[in-house]
Enzyme design. Structure first.
Site, short mmCIF file in Angstrom:
data_model
loop_
_atom_site.label_atom_id
_atom_site.label_comp_id
_atom_site.label_asym_id
_atom_site.label_seq_id
_atom_site.Cartn_x
_atom_site.Cartn_y
_atom_site.Cartn_z
N THR A 14 0.82 -1.21 0.00
CA THR A 14 0.00 0.00 0.00
C THR A 14 0.85 1.26 0.00
O THR A 14 0.50 2.26 -0.64
CB THR A 14 -0.95 0.00 1.21
OG1 THR A 14 -1.82 -1.12 1.12
CG2 THR A 14 -1.78 1.27 1.28
N SER A 59 1.54 -7.40 -0.69
CA SER A 59 2.20 -8.30 0.27
C SER A 59 1.61 -9.70 0.33
O SER A 59 2.35 -10.65 0.66
CB SER A 59 2.25 -7.67 1.66
OG SER A 59 0.96 -7.51 2.20
N THR A 91 1.30 -4.24 4.44
CA THR A 91 1.12 -4.57 5.85
C THR A 91 0.49 -5.94 6.09
O THR A 91 0.58 -6.47 7.20
CB THR A 91 0.24 -3.50 6.54
OG1 THR A 91 -1.03 -3.43 5.89
CG2 THR A 91 0.92 -2.14 6.50
N ASP A 92 -0.14 -6.54 5.07
CA ASP A 92 -0.83 -7.80 5.30
C ASP A 92 0.10 -8.89 5.82
O ASP A 92 -0.30 -9.71 6.66
CB ASP A 92 -1.49 -8.29 4.01
CG ASP A 92 -2.77 -7.54 3.68
OD1 ASP A 92 -3.15 -6.64 4.47
OD2 ASP A 92 -3.38 -7.83 2.64
#
Length: 338
Positions: A14, A59, A91-92
């Site tokens: 992101t 990710s 961030t996942d």
């Protein structure tokens, strides 16, 4: 006075995402490391930045081998004189990337991961602020010797304890069991305690695992009424170990316990807690499927490691050779406790 050298590597996510088409709202990773660094006010005054685009991936599409490549890049940057290293990604899977790198990072130079919850064109985009915080953390003398760190929302987390605890909120990261290890306040990085004792880094056979030797460690989550169908359906040929995301303090149903025991007779099985905080129990419950019963069946508890991190520990351990219960038990004792 010369500025310190900061290496910034970008994997996508992101923080690097922009709209995929004119007028559209859906975003995809497009920006490279140089673009990310250029968008951070004051970063060029803080350090001489060496920016490298390693990938432009969301990710969920990152693999362990991508992180081994990032590890090789980070080691090379330190060898070339970088005083701090920052890696940006989505961030996942950030908590998993940070933990895997922490298992393998053998340098006192800080390696800091960061990302963003809002894309670059969104109102209140958090990417530039998080990248600046990560740079300050990476260059802070007090960060040395702490292994891999995660810096977001002006908080500093240890890779071993950090988790993404909200799917969409701007402050999505926490360390549920022990809290963040530090904060970035104004321009200063502050830690509450000295660096902890670090476990010895695991070995890596070369920069990347050969495709033929890529470990396979399935993760199976249990649930209310689980009779072991999914776990029992696994083809264990070529499987190095299995992690079960257990209920409560690391428990499964009576029916599931029978299947877990059967699998544990073939490959190492580790049960972790799916709760998000706290350890697996060792000597509290004795009913079928509880920890004492599972230990009798040859199953190991993950300790303080959540399921995804227990899986990564076994994956990294399997890079250097076959797993047996003794090797896994020793690794969990070393890496699965504070």
């Amino acid at each position: 006075m010369s500025r310190p050298v900061l290496a910034v590597g970008a994997l996508g996510g992101t923080i690097a995402s922009t709209p995929s088409a004119a007028g559209g709202s859906a975003v995809v990773p497009t920006a490279g490391a140089a673009e990310l660094a250029a968008a951070v006010p004051g970063l060029a005054d803080l350090a001489a930045v060496r920016a490298t685009t390693l990938a432009r991936l969301p990710s969920p599409s990152l693999a362990e081998t991508d992180l081994l490549g990032a590890l090789a890049w980070a080691r090379a940057e330190v060898g070339a004189g970088a005083q701090g290293v920052v890696l940006t990604q989505g961030t996942d899977t950030l908590e998993e990337s940070a933990f895997l790198l922490d298992l393998l990072w053998d340098s006192p130079v800080p390696l800091v991961l960061t990302g963003a919850m809002r894309a670059a064109d969104a109102a209140g985009a958090d990417g530039p602020a998080n990248l600046l915080t990560a740079a300050r953390v990476a260059l802070a003398p007090a960060s040395a010797g702490r292994g891999v760190l995660v810096a977001l929302a002006e908080q500093v987390h240890a890779a071993r304890w950090v988790s993404k605890t909200d799917s969409m909120a701007p402050a999505a990261f926490a360390s549920p069991s022990f809290g963040p290890v530090g904060r970035c306040v104004e321009t200063e990085v502050r830690y509450a305690a000295p660096p902890p004792r670090r476990a010895a880094a695991l070995a890596v056979p070369g920069d990347r695992a050969p495709a033929a030797r890529r470990p396979r460690v399935p993760l199976v989550a249990t649930h209310l009424g689980d009779d072991g169908f999914v776990l029992g359906s696994l083809d264990l040929a070529g499987v190095d170990a299995v992690v079960v995301a257990g209920l409560g303090a690391g428990h499964v149903s009576t029916a599931m316990a029978d299947v877990v025991g059967q699998v544990a007779a073939v490959v190492p099985v580790v049960v972790a807690t799916r709760t998000g905080a706290g350890p697996t129990a060792r000597a509290t419950y004795g009913y079928p499927g509880a920890e004492l019963d599972l230990l009798d069946r040859g199953v190991l508890g993950a300790g303080w490691l959540p399921p995804v991190k227990a899986r990564l520990l076994l994956w990294a351990l399997a890079l250097t050779g076959p797993l047996d219960r003794g090797r896994v038990a020793a690794a969990l004792a070393e890496h699965g406790a504070p």
